[in-house]
Design a protein around this motif. Structure first.
Motif, PDB file in Angstrom:
ATOM      1  N   UNK A  90      10.132   2.660  14.445  1.00  0.00           N
ATOM      2  CA  UNK A  90       9.246   3.462  14.281  1.00  0.00           C
ATOM      3  C   UNK A  90       8.644   1.545  12.786  1.00  0.00           C
ATOM      4  N   UNK A  91       6.967   1.415  13.281  1.00  0.00           N
ATOM      5  CA  UNK A  91       7.540   0.142  12.464  1.00  0.00           C
ATOM      6  C   UNK A  91       6.183   0.547  11.766  1.00  0.00           C
ATOM      7  N   UNK A  92       6.106  -0.282  10.773  1.00  0.00           N
ATOM      8  CA  UNK A  92       5.311   0.118   9.822  1.00  0.00           C
ATOM      9  C   UNK A  92       4.328  -0.994   9.796  1.00  0.00           C
ATOM     10  N   UNK A  93       3.502  -1.714   9.324  1.00  0.00           N
ATOM     11  CA  UNK A  93       2.223  -2.791   9.455  1.00  0.00           C
ATOM     12  C   UNK A  93       1.980  -3.151   8.484  1.00  0.00           C
ATOM     13  N   UNK A  94       1.308  -3.682   7.832  1.00  0.00           N
ATOM     14  CA  UNK A  94       0.142  -3.933   7.081  1.00  0.00           C
ATOM     15  C   UNK A  94      -1.320  -5.516   7.557  1.00  0.00           C
ATOM     16  N   UNK A  95      -2.252  -5.131   6.764  1.00  0.00           N
ATOM     17  CA  UNK A  95      -3.323  -6.252   7.395  1.00  0.00           C
ATOM     18  C   UNK A  95      -4.582  -6.265   5.694  1.00  0.00           C
ATOM     19  N   UNK A  96      -4.941  -7.438   5.884  1.00  0.00           N
ATOM     20  CA  UNK A  96      -6.452  -7.251   5.599  1.00  0.00           C
ATOM     21  C   UNK A  96      -8.006  -7.128   6.266  1.00  0.00           C
ATOM     22  N   UNK A  97      -7.310  -7.778   8.322  1.00  0.00           N
ATOM     23  CA  UNK A  97      -8.180  -7.523   8.862  1.00  0.00           C
ATOM     24  C   UNK A  97      -7.753  -6.855  10.036  1.00  0.00           C
ATOM     25  N   UNK A  98      -8.185  -8.094  10.632  1.00  0.00           N
ATOM     26  CA  UNK A  98      -7.609  -8.178  11.944  1.00  0.00           C
ATOM     27  C   UNK A  98      -5.624  -8.455  12.138  1.00  0.00           C
ATOM     28  N   UNK A  99      -5.677  -9.416  11.912  1.00  0.00           N
ATOM     29  CA  UNK A  99      -4.172  -9.875  12.220  1.00  0.00           C
ATOM     30  C   UNK A  99      -3.168  -8.613  11.126  1.00  0.00           C
ATOM     31  N   UNK A 100      -2.548  -7.958  11.991  1.00  0.00           N
ATOM     32  CA  UNK A 100      -1.158  -6.921  11.684  1.00  0.00           C
ATOM     33  C   UNK A 100       0.213  -7.612  11.246  1.00  0.00           C
ATOM     34  N   UNK A 101       0.336  -7.228  10.512  1.00  0.00           N
ATOM     35  CA  UNK A 101       1.977  -7.993  10.430  1.00  0.00           C
ATOM     36  C   UNK A 101       3.017  -7.073  10.010  1.00  0.00           C
ATOM     37  N   UNK A 102       3.750  -6.851  10.924  1.00  0.00           N
ATOM     38  CA  UNK A 102       5.157  -5.863  11.052  1.00  0.00           C
ATOM     39  C   UNK A 102       6.231  -5.708  10.573  1.00  0.00           C
ATOM     40  N   UNK A 103       6.595  -4.828  10.020  1.00  0.00           N
ATOM     41  CA  UNK A 103       7.792  -4.578   9.159  1.00  0.00           C
ATOM     42  C   UNK A 103       9.080  -4.899  10.647  1.00  0.00           C
ATOM     43  N   UNK A 104      10.355  -4.541  10.110  1.00  0.00           N
ATOM     44  CA  UNK A 104      11.229  -4.750  11.352  1.00  0.00           C
ATOM     45  C   UNK A 104      12.046  -3.555  12.152  1.00  0.00           C
ATOM     46  N   UNK A 105      11.360  -2.862  11.276  1.00  0.00           N
ATOM     47  CA  UNK A 105      11.481  -1.159  12.315  1.00  0.00           C
ATOM     48  C   UNK A 105      12.405  -1.101  11.017  1.00  0.00           C
ATOM     49  N   UNK A 106      12.462   0.885  11.137  1.00  0.00           N
ATOM     50  CA  UNK A 106      13.541   1.199  10.420  1.00  0.00           C
ATOM     51  C   UNK A 106      13.524   2.745  11.761  1.00  0.00           C
ATOM     52  N   UNK A 107      15.266   1.973  12.709  1.00  0.00           N
ATOM     53  CA  UNK A 107      15.615   3.291  13.286  1.00  0.00           C
ATOM     54  C   UNK A 107      15.907   4.305  13.195  1.00  0.00           C
ATOM     55  N   UNK A 108      15.083   5.260  14.066  1.00  0.00           N
ATOM     56  CA  UNK A 108      15.761   6.989  13.340  1.00  0.00           C
ATOM     57  C   UNK A 108      16.349   7.518  14.567  1.00  0.00           C
ATOM     58  N   UNK A 109      16.986   7.924  14.063  1.00  0.00           N
ATOM     59  CA  UNK A 109      18.408   9.223  15.476  1.00  0.00           C
ATOM     60  C   UNK A 109      17.712  10.409  14.633  1.00  0.00           C
ATOM     61  N   UNK A 110      17.381  11.279  15.133  1.00  0.00           N
ATOM     62  CA  UNK A 110      17.952  12.779  15.514  1.00  0.00           C
ATOM     63  C   UNK A 110      18.570  13.224  16.205  1.00  0.00           C
ATOM     64  N   UNK A 111      19.981  14.251  15.860  1.00  0.00           N
ATOM     65  CA  UNK A 111      21.284  14.315  15.973  1.00  0.00           C
ATOM     66  C   UNK A 111      20.708  15.950  16.691  1.00  0.00           C
TER      67      UNK A 111
END
Lengths: 111, 110
Positions: A90-111
């Motif tokens: 799951x990636x989070x991103x934020x922006x002020x407008x058109x350009x999104x800045x992404x985090x490195x992600x959280x890997x979720x493993x559901x067992x």
């Protein structure tokens, strides 16, 4: 450049449990996003959030999903209860407008 | 989906070669963005092209946009091993919903 931080980087939980994914967006950004990516494949839009409200959500954003950003703190994605098919990065991103800045992600493993 | 032909592809080339990746879209758009995602990282914007620009350059990158055929391309000249990544095109649908194409896995061998 501006950085989006995601905590934790990896989360392992049992099916049916609740999980909260945390995102620390760029400080002056106004728009916030969550994306889901399975096995390095396509980035799939889940939801965007502005001014304290969900603006748009996709079909992947099931009723078990919720987002919030209380008092300008972390932008969170909560899944309750989790299902096996929620396993992904799951990636989070934020922006002020058109350009999104992404985090490195959280890997979720559901067992 | 608002994306057409851009199924996840895999390209493998030698360092120094040039490469072009394509995508086509179905719905009207005024801007196409190209993102690069390296292994274990989130996507990062590398170039953005608007509908009033037929071509946009940034260093070794060149993007084109043909609104009549609803297609965009990204070219990288003189590739380096560090260009190895997945490359996505993306465009906005609705207010601020950025939708990604399927991506191209580019591997540049040293």
């Amino acid at each position: 450049g501006p950085k989006v931080l995601q905590i934790p980087s990896h989360q392992i939980i049992d099916m049916g449990q609740m999980v909260t994914l945390n995102c620390d967006p760029v400080s002056n950004h106004l728009y916030f996003y969550w994306y889901k990516q399975i096995l390095g494949q396509q980035m799939e839009f889940l939801v965007n959030f502005y001014n304290g409200k969900v603006m748009e959500k996709s079909k992947l954003f099931k009723d078990q999903f919720s987002v919030e950003r209380p008092d300008g703190s972390y932008f969170t994605l909560k899944i309750q209860p989790t299902a096996l098919e929620d396993s992904a990065v799951y990636f989070c991103a934020s922006s002020l407008g058109e350009r999104l800045f992404f985090g490195h992600g959280t890997k979720l493993s559901v067992l | 989906s608002q994306w057409g032909e851009e199924n996840l592809q895999a390209l493998s080339i030698q360092e120094g070669e040039d490469v072009t990746m394509n995508c086509s879209y179905k719905t009207y758009t005024t801007v196409v963005q190209w993102y690069r995602q390296k292994s274990g990282k989130g996507p990062a914007l590398i170039i953005l092209i608007r509908s009033n620009e037929r071509e946009k350059r940034s260093g070794r990158l060149r993007a084109t946009l043909d609104t009549s055929s609803q297609s965009s391309s990204l070219s990288i000249t003189g590739t380096l091993a560090t260009d190895t990544a997945v490359y996505f095109c993306a465009t906005f649908s609705g207010s601020w919903q950025l939708i990604f194409g399927s991506g191209t896995q580019l591997t540049v061998m040293p």
